[in-house]
Design a protein around this motif. Structure first.
Motif, PDB file in Angstrom:
ATOM      1  N   ARG A  38       0.969  -1.099  -0.036  1.00 55.04           N
ATOM      2  CA  ARG A  38       0.009   0.118   0.079  1.00 55.04           C
ATOM      3  C   ARG A  38       0.725   1.295  -0.167  1.00 55.04           C
ATOM      4  O   ARG A  38       0.667   2.146  -0.586  1.00 55.04           O
ATOM      5  CB  ARG A  38      -0.968   0.065   1.247  1.00 55.04           C
ATOM      6  N   GLY A  39       1.987   1.398   0.714  1.00 54.49           N
ATOM      7  CA  GLY A  39       2.928   2.149   0.780  1.00 54.49           C
ATOM      8  C   GLY A  39       3.537   2.612  -0.464  1.00 54.49           C
ATOM      9  O   GLY A  39       3.713   3.874  -0.895  1.00 54.49           O
ATOM     10  N   MET A  40       3.836   1.543  -1.389  1.00 54.64           N
ATOM     11  CA  MET A  40       4.385   1.570  -2.564  1.00 54.64           C
ATOM     12  C   MET A  40       3.348   2.507  -3.501  1.00 54.64           C
ATOM     13  O   MET A  40       4.001   3.251  -4.471  1.00 54.64           O
ATOM     14  CB  MET A  40       4.814   0.193  -3.178  1.00 54.64           C
ATOM     15  N   THR A  41       2.216   2.350  -3.490  1.00 54.72           N
ATOM     16  CA  THR A  41       1.166   2.902  -4.440  1.00 54.72           C
ATOM     17  C   THR A  41       1.394   4.390  -4.163  1.00 54.72           C
ATOM     18  O   THR A  41       1.342   4.959  -5.098  1.00 54.72           O
ATOM     19  CB  THR A  41      -0.075   2.780  -3.867  1.00 54.72           C
ATOM     20  N   PHE A  42       1.360   4.778  -2.853  1.00 56.38           N
ATOM     21  CA  PHE A  42       1.573   6.196  -2.473  1.00 56.38           C
ATOM     22  C   PHE A  42       2.871   6.675  -2.954  1.00 56.38           C
ATOM     23  O   PHE A  42       3.140   7.926  -3.518  1.00 56.38           O
ATOM     24  CB  PHE A  42       1.151   6.587  -0.976  1.00 56.38           C
ATOM     25  N   LYS A  43       3.786   5.865  -2.387  1.00 54.93           N
ATOM     26  CA  LYS A  43       5.400   6.394  -2.912  1.00 54.93           C
ATOM     27  C   LYS A  43       5.567   6.542  -4.291  1.00 54.93           C
ATOM     28  O   LYS A  43       6.133   7.525  -4.829  1.00 54.93           O
ATOM     29  CB  LYS A  43       6.310   5.380  -2.492  1.00 54.93           C
ATOM     30  N   ASN A  44       5.068   5.634  -5.339  1.00 55.36           N
ATOM     31  CA  ASN A  44       5.147   5.902  -6.645  1.00 55.36           C
ATOM     32  C   ASN A  44       4.513   6.859  -7.181  1.00 55.36           C
ATOM     33  O   ASN A  44       4.873   7.622  -8.207  1.00 55.36           O
ATOM     34  CB  ASN A  44       4.860   4.569  -7.524  1.00 55.36           C
ATOM     35  N   ALA A  45       3.259   7.132  -6.581  1.00 55.14           N
ATOM     36  CA  ALA A  45       2.531   8.216  -7.129  1.00 55.14           C
ATOM     37  C   ALA A  45       3.144   9.528  -6.876  1.00 55.14           C
ATOM     38  O   ALA A  45       3.064  10.491  -7.821  1.00 55.14           O
ATOM     39  CB  ALA A  45       1.095   8.196  -6.479  1.00 55.14           C
ATOM     40  N   ILE A  46       3.518   9.791  -5.570  1.00 54.33           N
ATOM     41  CA  ILE A  46       4.267  11.173  -5.094  1.00 54.33           C
ATOM     42  C   ILE A  46       5.274  11.199  -5.914  1.00 54.33           C
ATOM     43  O   ILE A  46       5.780  12.528  -5.975  1.00 54.33           O
ATOM     44  CB  ILE A  46       4.111  11.157  -3.594  1.00 54.33           C
ATOM     45  N   ALA A  47       6.190  10.200  -6.217  1.00 49.79           N
ATOM     46  CA  ALA A  47       7.189  10.363  -6.836  1.00 49.79           C
ATOM     47  C   ALA A  47       7.157  10.671  -8.417  1.00 49.79           C
ATOM     48  O   ALA A  47       8.350  10.952  -9.124  1.00 49.79           O
ATOM     49  CB  ALA A  47       8.204   9.028  -6.717  1.00 49.79           C
TER      50      ALA A  47
ATOM     51  N   TYR B 127      20.403   9.259  -1.284  1.00 49.29           N
ATOM     52  CA  TYR B 127      20.336  10.612  -1.797  1.00 49.29           C
ATOM     53  C   TYR B 127      19.015  11.197  -1.600  1.00 49.29           C
ATOM     54  O   TYR B 127      19.014  12.659  -1.341  1.00 49.29           O
ATOM     55  CB  TYR B 127      20.699  10.543  -3.327  1.00 49.29           C
ATOM     56  N   GLY B 128      17.985  10.725  -1.910  1.00 49.11           N
ATOM     57  CA  GLY B 128      16.644  11.210  -1.502  1.00 49.11           C
ATOM     58  C   GLY B 128      16.284  11.585  -0.354  1.00 49.11           C
ATOM     59  O   GLY B 128      15.653  12.450  -0.062  1.00 49.11           O
ATOM     60  N   THR B 129      16.690  10.721   0.741  1.00 48.36           N
ATOM     61  CA  THR B 129      16.477  10.733   2.110  1.00 48.36           C
ATOM     62  C   THR B 129      17.357  11.989   2.626  1.00 48.36           C
ATOM     63  O   THR B 129      16.664  12.790   3.472  1.00 48.36           O
ATOM     64  CB  THR B 129      16.811   9.290   2.679  1.00 48.36           C
ATOM     65  N   TYR B 130      18.370  12.022   2.052  1.00 47.61           N
ATOM     66  CA  TYR B 130      19.246  13.258   2.314  1.00 47.61           C
ATOM     67  C   TYR B 130      18.685  14.662   1.899  1.00 47.61           C
ATOM     68  O   TYR B 130      18.656  15.522   2.678  1.00 47.61           O
ATOM     69  CB  TYR B 130      20.504  13.089   1.564  1.00 47.61           C
ATOM     70  N   MET B 131      17.923  14.553   0.632  1.00 45.78           N
ATOM     71  CA  MET B 131      17.435  15.792   0.328  1.00 45.78           C
ATOM     72  C   MET B 131      15.974  16.082   1.159  1.00 45.78           C
ATOM     73  O   MET B 131      15.858  16.972   1.569  1.00 45.78           O
ATOM     74  CB  MET B 131      16.808  15.434  -1.231  1.00 45.78           C
TER      75      MET B 131
ATOM     76  N   PHE C  90       7.640   7.713   2.870  1.00 49.72           N
ATOM     77  CA  PHE C  90       7.249   7.084   1.587  1.00 49.72           C
ATOM     78  C   PHE C  90       7.664   8.363   0.507  1.00 49.72           C
ATOM     79  O   PHE C  90       7.951   8.016  -0.735  1.00 49.72           O
ATOM     80  CB  PHE C  90       5.868   6.747   1.276  1.00 49.72           C
ATOM     81  N   LEU C  91       7.738   9.799   1.248  1.00 50.15           N
ATOM     82  CA  LEU C  91       8.014  10.716   0.124  1.00 50.15           C
ATOM     83  C   LEU C  91       9.712  10.786  -0.147  1.00 50.15           C
ATOM     84  O   LEU C  91      10.167  10.645  -1.201  1.00 50.15           O
ATOM     85  CB  LEU C  91       7.584  11.893   0.567  1.00 50.15           C
ATOM     86  N   ILE C  92      10.117  10.659   1.129  1.00 50.36           N
ATOM     87  CA  ILE C  92      11.606  10.767   1.256  1.00 50.36           C
ATOM     88  C   ILE C  92      12.491   9.705   0.908  1.00 50.36           C
ATOM     89  O   ILE C  92      13.880   9.773   0.600  1.00 50.36           O
ATOM     90  CB  ILE C  92      12.126  11.776   2.393  1.00 50.36           C
ATOM     91  N   ASN C  93      11.817   8.502   0.895  1.00 48.84           N
ATOM     92  CA  ASN C  93      12.992   7.285   0.420  1.00 48.84           C
ATOM     93  C   ASN C  93      12.309   6.785  -0.903  1.00 48.84           C
ATOM     94  O   ASN C  93      12.823   5.594  -1.355  1.00 48.84           O
ATOM     95  CB  ASN C  93      12.616   6.309   1.582  1.00 48.84           C
ATOM     96  N   ALA C  94      11.842   7.628  -1.778  1.00 44.82           N
ATOM     97  CA  ALA C  94      11.423   7.151  -3.232  1.00 44.82           C
ATOM     98  C   ALA C  94      12.760   7.209  -3.989  1.00 44.82           C
ATOM     99  O   ALA C  94      12.504   6.853  -5.168  1.00 44.82           O
ATOM    100  CB  ALA C  94      10.247   8.254  -3.583  1.00 44.82           C
TER     101      ALA C  94
ATOM    102  N   GLU D 246      16.011  14.519  -6.864  1.00 45.95           N
ATOM    103  CA  GLU D 246      16.134  16.053  -6.211  1.00 45.95           C
ATOM    104  C   GLU D 246      14.831  16.769  -6.089  1.00 45.95           C
ATOM    105  O   GLU D 246      14.916  17.622  -5.158  1.00 45.95           O
ATOM    106  CB  GLU D 246      16.835  16.875  -7.062  1.00 45.95           C
ATOM    107  N   THR D 247      13.679  16.263  -6.851  1.00 47.60           N
ATOM    108  CA  THR D 247      12.287  16.882  -6.460  1.00 47.60           C
ATOM    109  C   THR D 247      11.852  16.405  -5.351  1.00 47.60           C
ATOM    110  O   THR D 247      10.903  17.283  -4.806  1.00 47.60           O
ATOM    111  CB  THR D 247      11.268  16.475  -7.692  1.00 47.60           C
ATOM    112  N   ILE D 248      12.587  15.531  -4.467  1.00 42.19           N
ATOM    113  CA  ILE D 248      12.018  15.173  -3.065  1.00 42.19           C
ATOM    114  C   ILE D 248      12.165  16.459  -2.342  1.00 42.19           C
ATOM    115  O   ILE D 248      11.420  16.800  -1.449  1.00 42.19           O
ATOM    116  CB  ILE D 248      12.848  13.956  -2.724  1.00 42.19           C
TER     117      ILE D 248
END
Ligand code: NAD
Length: 370
Positions: free
Chosen positions: A78-87, A167-171, A300-304, A328-330
């Motif tokens: 379920r988390g992947m659905t939101f992650k892929n969408a927001i990414a 890198y995304g988590t760092y962003m 799920f946003l910052i680990n995408a 980097e858009t994260i």
């Protein structure tokens, strides 16, 4: 129609009829895979294929019970659905778990038979690396199916997703710092990293280079030694990490570490890490963070970054430059979420989920058109 209802682990732990759970969580399909000869016991969960094939990694973990494995795969997919969408990806959400000890039970036969089960889903689910898996494992899986991503560079794949996840988590961490401290510099900040595996170690690299004061912990002594020998860090006990005097708590191991117990102990101003499902209860603990003045950067946003990296492989050849730019858009997305969260006094996780859901509904409608 997908809904953004938040979930609590405890609800999933109750013995409820499986189909009721699936209806509540919105899953499309669950596949139980059994092969006694190789020892494979796996569950593949397709949560949503509205935006495209359901992409998400396979986790190999020594679950205490089968119910625990099922709960995990349902939540993670379920988390992947939101992650892929927001990414911003044209991919749905799915995930798989293999119930085994990755340090003891992995074999070529087990991985290849898992590949056969993935193949039989005809592309509705695309597998990849997650906890307990490696690029080499993906190579074995690819001997049985083309629906595998995160293949090694030498096979034309995107390689391990962990560096881009870090890198995304760092962003995301920097964006949270900008919001809280007025500057996104992490120099001098006291940051505690729980879990120095594939992602955690690369995050340590970014943070020590920037001049942060980094604390690390892990359940495996060899991981602690490897990282402590390479970087200027301070090792702390895995039980007392929550009590540290720190600015940022960064969960980079498993989920549900932000809960009633730890929130009473955490003295940080930011929580930002790569682990999935950090909030034990998305609603209660997301709101609690807000109440206690802790800025929570939605997991799920910052680990995408990792899934963004992998997604380039789905459309043909790997494109690292695109993956890095998209990762980097994260930074901007995290700022956007935190701006809404703090100005409206709303749980950041829920704000991010709404943003993801908006995209699923808008783009899903376009995809449904002839
Ligand atoms: P990993 O298995 O390489 O590393 C996890 C580390 O955490 C291991 O070293 C493990 O020993 C340690 N650990 C486990 N329980 C712990 C505990 N209680 N206290 C301290 N340390 C503990 O996994 P990874 O690939 O680095 O992923 C870490 C987290 O990030 C997972 O939750 C994963 O789902 C998530 N994630 C990973 C990626 C990726 O690209 N690998 C992408 C998105 C999300």
């Amino acid at each position: 129609m997908l809904e953004s209802t938040t979930l609590a682990v405890k609800e999933q732990e109750k013995t409820v009829a499986l189909f009721d759970t699936l209806a509540q969580m919105g899953h499309e399909q669950i596949v139980f895979c059994n092969d006694p000869q190789s020892g494979l016991k796996a569950i593949i969960a397709v949560h949503s294929s509205i935006l495209g094939p359901a992409l998400g990694g396979v986790r190999m973990w020594n679950y205490a019970t089968e119910q625990e494995a099922l709960n995990d795969v349902l939540r993670l997919s379920r988390g992947m659905t939101f992650k892929n969408a927001i990414a911003g990806l044209n991919l749905g959400g799915g995930k798989a778990v293999i119930i085994s000890n990755p340090r003891k039970d992995k074999s070529e036969a087990l991985l290849r038979i898992y590949g056969k089960f993935v193949k039989n889903l005809n592309g509705k689910y695309l597998t990849a690396e997650d906890v307990g898996m490696t690029e080499k494992d993906m190579e074995y899986i690819s001997m049985e199916t083309k629906y595998v991503t995160g293949l090694p560079h030498y096979l034309g794949g995107s390689g391990a997703p962990a560096p881009m996840t870090a890198y995304g988590t760092y962003m995301g961490m920097k964006a949270a710092a900008k919001k809280v401290y007025g500057s996104d510099s992490l120099a001098g900040k006291r940051i505690a990293i729980q879990g120095v595996g594939h992602v955690g170690e690369v995050l340590v690299d970014y943070l020590t280079k920037e001049g942060s004061k980094v604390f690390i912990t892990d359940i495996y002594e060899d991981r602690i030694k490897a990282v402590a020998n390479k970087y200027k860090v301070e090792v702390v006990d895995k039980e007392t990490i929550y009590d540290l005097d720190m600015d940022i708590y960064s969960p980079c191991a498993l989920g549900a570490t932000v809960n009633d117990d730890t929130l009473d102990r955490l003295k940080c101003t930011i929580i930002a890490g790569c682990a999935n499902n950090q909030l034990k209860d998305e609603k209660i603990h997301g709101q609690e963070c807000l109440k206690r003045g802790i800025v929570y950067a939605p997991d799920f946003l910052i680990n995408a970054g990792g899934v963004i990296n992998i997604a380039t492989e789905v459309n043909g050849s790997y494109n690292q430059a695109w993956a890095k730019a998209q990762t980097e858009t994260i930074y901007e997305k995290t700022l956007e979420v935190l701006n809404v969260s703090l100005s409206q006094g709303r749980n950041a996780q829920e704000v991010a989920m709404e943003m993801a859901l908006r995209r699923i509904n808008e783009i899903g409608r376009i995809k449904a058109m002839y």
